[in-house]
Design a protein around this motif. Structure first.
Motif, PDB file in Angstrom:
ATOM      1  N   SER A 121       0.835  -1.205   0.000  1.00  0.00           N
ATOM      2  CA  SER A 121       0.000   0.000   0.000  1.00  0.00           C
ATOM      3  C   SER A 121       0.869   1.253   0.000  1.00  0.00           C
ATOM      4  CB  SER A 121      -0.918   0.000   1.221  1.00  0.00           C
ATOM      5  OG  SER A 121      -1.760   1.133   1.206  1.00  0.00           O
ATOM      6  N   ARG A 122       0.516   2.198  -0.849  1.00  0.00           N
ATOM      7  CA  ARG A 122       1.175   3.500  -0.919  1.00  0.00           C
ATOM      8  C   ARG A 122       0.113   4.581  -0.973  1.00  0.00           C
ATOM      9  NH1 ARG A 122       5.024   0.817   0.092  1.00  0.00           N
ATOM     10  NH2 ARG A 122       7.103   0.851  -0.873  1.00  0.00           N
ATOM     11  N   GLU A 123       0.434   5.742  -0.442  1.00  0.00           N
ATOM     12  CA  GLU A 123      -0.491   6.862  -0.556  1.00  0.00           C
ATOM     13  C   GLU A 123      -0.278   7.533  -1.899  1.00  0.00           C
ATOM     14  OE1 GLU A 123      -1.166  11.141   1.549  1.00  0.00           O
ATOM     15  OE2 GLU A 123      -1.093   9.393   2.871  1.00  0.00           O
ATOM     16  N   VAL A 124      -1.314   7.539  -2.712  1.00  0.00           N
ATOM     17  CA  VAL A 124      -1.235   8.096  -4.059  1.00  0.00           C
ATOM     18  C   VAL A 124      -2.330   9.140  -4.206  1.00  0.00           C
ATOM     19  CG1 VAL A 124      -1.393   7.601  -6.529  1.00  0.00           C
ATOM     20  CG2 VAL A 124      -0.295   5.954  -5.005  1.00  0.00           C
ATOM     21  N   GLY A 125      -1.926  10.390  -4.240  1.00  0.00           N
ATOM     22  CA  GLY A 125      -2.897  11.459  -4.390  1.00  0.00           C
ATOM     23  C   GLY A 125      -3.838  11.577  -3.206  1.00  0.00           C
ATOM     24  N   GLY A 126      -3.322  11.339  -2.000  1.00  0.00           N
ATOM     25  CA  GLY A 126      -4.145  11.457  -0.808  1.00  0.00           C
ATOM     26  C   GLY A 126      -5.007  10.247  -0.518  1.00  0.00           C
ATOM     27  N   ARG A 127      -4.873   9.208  -1.328  1.00  0.00           N
ATOM     28  CA  ARG A 127      -5.651   7.989  -1.114  1.00  0.00           C
ATOM     29  C   ARG A 127      -4.720   6.784  -1.134  1.00  0.00           C
ATOM     30  NH1 ARG A 127     -11.025   8.526  -4.984  1.00  0.00           N
ATOM     31  NH2 ARG A 127     -11.623  10.656  -4.368  1.00  0.00           N
ATOM     32  N   PRO A 128      -5.050   5.740  -0.376  1.00  0.00           N
ATOM     33  CA  PRO A 128      -4.211   4.535  -0.434  1.00  0.00           C
ATOM     34  C   PRO A 128      -4.419   3.800  -1.756  1.00  0.00           C
ATOM     35  CG  PRO A 128      -6.111   4.159   0.982  1.00  0.00           C
ATOM     36  CD  PRO A 128      -6.149   5.612   0.610  1.00  0.00           C
ATOM     37  N   ALA A 129      -3.360   3.243  -2.273  1.00  0.00           N
ATOM     38  CA  ALA A 129      -3.432   2.453  -3.503  1.00  0.00           C
ATOM     39  C   ALA A 129      -2.461   1.294  -3.387  1.00  0.00           C
ATOM     40  CB  ALA A 129      -3.104   3.301  -4.728  1.00  0.00           C
ATOM     41  N   ARG A 130      -2.862   0.158  -3.922  1.00  0.00           N
ATOM     42  CA  ARG A 130      -1.992  -1.011  -3.933  1.00  0.00           C
ATOM     43  C   ARG A 130      -1.152  -1.001  -5.198  1.00  0.00           C
ATOM     44  NH1 ARG A 130      -7.138  -4.694  -3.114  1.00  0.00           N
ATOM     45  NH2 ARG A 130      -7.934  -2.780  -4.082  1.00  0.00           N
ATOM     46  N   VAL A 131       0.155  -1.049  -5.025  1.00  0.00           N
ATOM     47  CA  VAL A 131       1.076  -1.084  -6.154  1.00  0.00           C
ATOM     48  C   VAL A 131       1.977  -2.304  -6.003  1.00  0.00           C
ATOM     49  CG1 VAL A 131       1.029   1.425  -6.392  1.00  0.00           C
ATOM     50  CG2 VAL A 131       2.812   0.358  -5.015  1.00  0.00           C
ATOM     51  N   SER A 132       2.605  -2.685  -7.097  1.00  0.00           N
ATOM     52  CA  SER A 132       3.497  -3.841  -7.068  1.00  0.00           C
ATOM     53  C   SER A 132       4.607  -3.622  -6.048  1.00  0.00           C
ATOM     54  CB  SER A 132       4.107  -4.054  -8.461  1.00  0.00           C
ATOM     55  OG  SER A 132       5.210  -4.927  -8.394  1.00  0.00           O
ATOM     56  N   LYS A 133       4.717  -4.547  -5.113  1.00  0.00           N
ATOM     57  CA  LYS A 133       5.740  -4.433  -4.081  1.00  0.00           C
ATOM     58  C   LYS A 133       7.135  -4.515  -4.694  1.00  0.00           C
ATOM     59  CE  LYS A 133       7.066  -6.431   0.387  1.00  0.00           C
ATOM     60  NZ  LYS A 133       6.731  -7.462   1.403  1.00  0.00           N
ATOM     61  N   LEU A 134       7.322  -5.448  -5.632  1.00  0.00           N
ATOM     62  CA  LEU A 134       8.615  -5.582  -6.287  1.00  0.00           C
ATOM     63  C   LEU A 134       9.023  -4.298  -6.992  1.00  0.00           C
ATOM     64  CD1 LEU A 134       8.599  -9.162  -7.895  1.00  0.00           C
ATOM     65  CD2 LEU A 134      10.313  -8.252  -6.319  1.00  0.00           C
ATOM     66  N   PHE A 135       8.068  -3.710  -7.726  1.00  0.00           N
ATOM     67  CA  PHE A 135       8.383  -2.508  -8.499  1.00  0.00           C
ATOM     68  C   PHE A 135       8.652  -1.328  -7.574  1.00  0.00           C
ATOM     69  CE2 PHE A 135       7.641   1.060 -11.368  1.00  0.00           C
ATOM     70  CZ  PHE A 135       8.236   0.622 -12.535  1.00  0.00           C
ATOM     71  N   ALA A 136       7.776  -1.122  -6.582  1.00  0.00           N
ATOM     72  CA  ALA A 136       7.906   0.040  -5.710  1.00  0.00           C
ATOM     73  C   ALA A 136       9.190   0.008  -4.893  1.00  0.00           C
ATOM     74  CB  ALA A 136       6.696   0.127  -4.790  1.00  0.00           C
ATOM     75  N   GLU A 137       9.629  -1.182  -4.498  1.00  0.00           N
ATOM     76  CA  GLU A 137      10.794  -1.293  -3.629  1.00  0.00           C
ATOM     77  C   GLU A 137      12.101  -1.496  -4.386  1.00  0.00           C
ATOM     78  OE1 GLU A 137       9.910  -4.338  -0.808  1.00  0.00           O
ATOM     79  OE2 GLU A 137       8.328  -3.166   0.192  1.00  0.00           O
TER      80      GLU A 137
END
Length: 367
Positions: A121-137
């Protein structure tokens, strides 16, 4: 001009060679992006209707894998997600021959929809969003994009391509409901129908713009609101998961009613760099767009995510002006330009001349 912001433009007859050439022109930047992490995560573009020509080609992926390995990456993960009942990412990896093409190389494939622990989970534009853990990290994120027009962002290049690493339920809103209902087997027929419908819509918007302004209808304003929201979400996503390396493939792109029902585009050009905003800006210019008139590029530059002004970018390889081609725009393109103009300009948009005449005629009839 800042020489550190370099974008490579390569032209050729073969995709693999052009991708390899573009990445070789910025080899030092690629080596710095891979750095000491020794690994990279690649997000390809997978067409939602399963069409190979509208997806990242196996040759583009293969040449990118070779360049990453040469830069010191000893492990490469390829990640993607699909939505709306379209072919799964795993089936696309197989049908597009990615797995066979990279056999024997340190490449692993991840269908994000099939891996329950794939999301973070990441905050994207003031809202939580699920993004690829591999990609984000990852310390070295790579976007392999296909040059496309887009019904929300005007252009679907490396930054809009980040949609593939976002959970399907958390992505920005799309306006093209028809495209979401199109069966894959009818894609060609629907593309032809959309091409004609798009010509009529483009013509109507052009007529309404006579006199230097266009007052959107209520439905159009709502669409502009959704597009503005999507632009903000995209900029926020880029702030937390921007690609370290972007490659835009123009060999098998799409123009017209992209990113779903457009028709095939052949630019014969590959654009690559380590500033994702600059790469998309150069690709936009090659496709006949003013980068600073593209809302998400202007917003990303304002947020300090990169450079969209061509004057601040060093082009290596082919001069962009020599490979430029005016592509067929999306039917809503003239309307979507207003997103980059900003709310103040939108509120002050002049009514078209025929609308003013209509109001005058109504007042005369009441008298």
């Amino acid at each position: 001009m800042d020489d550190s912001i370099r974008v490579a433009v390569a032209r050729g007859d073969r995709r693999r060679g052009a991708v390899a050439q573009a990445l070789a022109l910025i080899a030092e930047d690629v080596r710095a992006a891979v750095g000491r992490c020794g690994a990279a995560v690649v997000a390809p573009t997978l067409d939602e209707l399963g069409r190979g020509w509208a997806s990242t080609d196996r040759d583009a992926l293969s040449a990118t894998v070779d360049a990453l390995a040469a830069a010191g990456a000893d492990a490469i993960d390829v990640v993607a997600s699909k939505a709306d009942g379209r072919p799964s990412a795993r089936s696309c990896f197989e049908s597009l021959e990615y797995v066979a093409e990279t056999h024997g190389r340190p490449v692993a494939y991840h269908d994000l929809d099939a891996e329950p622990d794939a999301w973070t989970s990441r905050e994207v534009g003031g809202r939580p969003a699920r993004v690829s853990k591999l990609f984000a990290e990852s310390g070295c994120r790579v976007s392999l994009a296909v040059a496309r027009t887009h019904g929300t962002f005007r252009l679907g290049l490396a930054l809009p391509g980040l949609a593939s690493i976002v959970h399907p339920d958390d992505r920005w809103p799309e306006d093209d409901a028809l495209a979401r209902r199109v069966p894959a087997r009818l894609a060609s027929a629907c593309s032809a129908l959309e091409t004609w419908r798009g010509r009529i819509a483009r013509g109507w918007l052009k007529v309404r713009s006579i006199g230097g302004g266009m007052r959107p209808t209520g439905a159009e304003r709502r669409r502009l609101d959704r597009a503005g929201f999507a632009v903000e979400r995209l900029a926020a996503l880029a702030a937390v998961a921007a690609p370290r390396i972007s490659v835009v493939d123009g060999f098998g792109g799409m123009h017209g009613q992209g990113p779903r029902l457009g028709t095939r585009l052949r630019l014969g050009t590959v654009i690559a760099g380590t500033d994702p905003v600059a790469v998309d800006a150069v690709a936009a210019a090659i496709m006949g767009f003013d980068p600073l008139d593209v809302a998400y590029l202007r917003r990303a530059q304002a947020a300090g995510l990169g450079v969209a002004d061509l004057a601040g970018i060093t082009i290596v390889g082919e001069p962009w002006s020599q490979v430029r081609r005016r592509c067929r725009r999306h039917a809503s393109d003239r309307l979507l330009r207003l997103v980059a103009a900003g709310p103040a300009d939108l509120e002050g948009a002049a009514a078209p001349h025929f609308a003013r005449r209509r109001r005058r005629s109504r007042r005369s009839s009441r008298v």
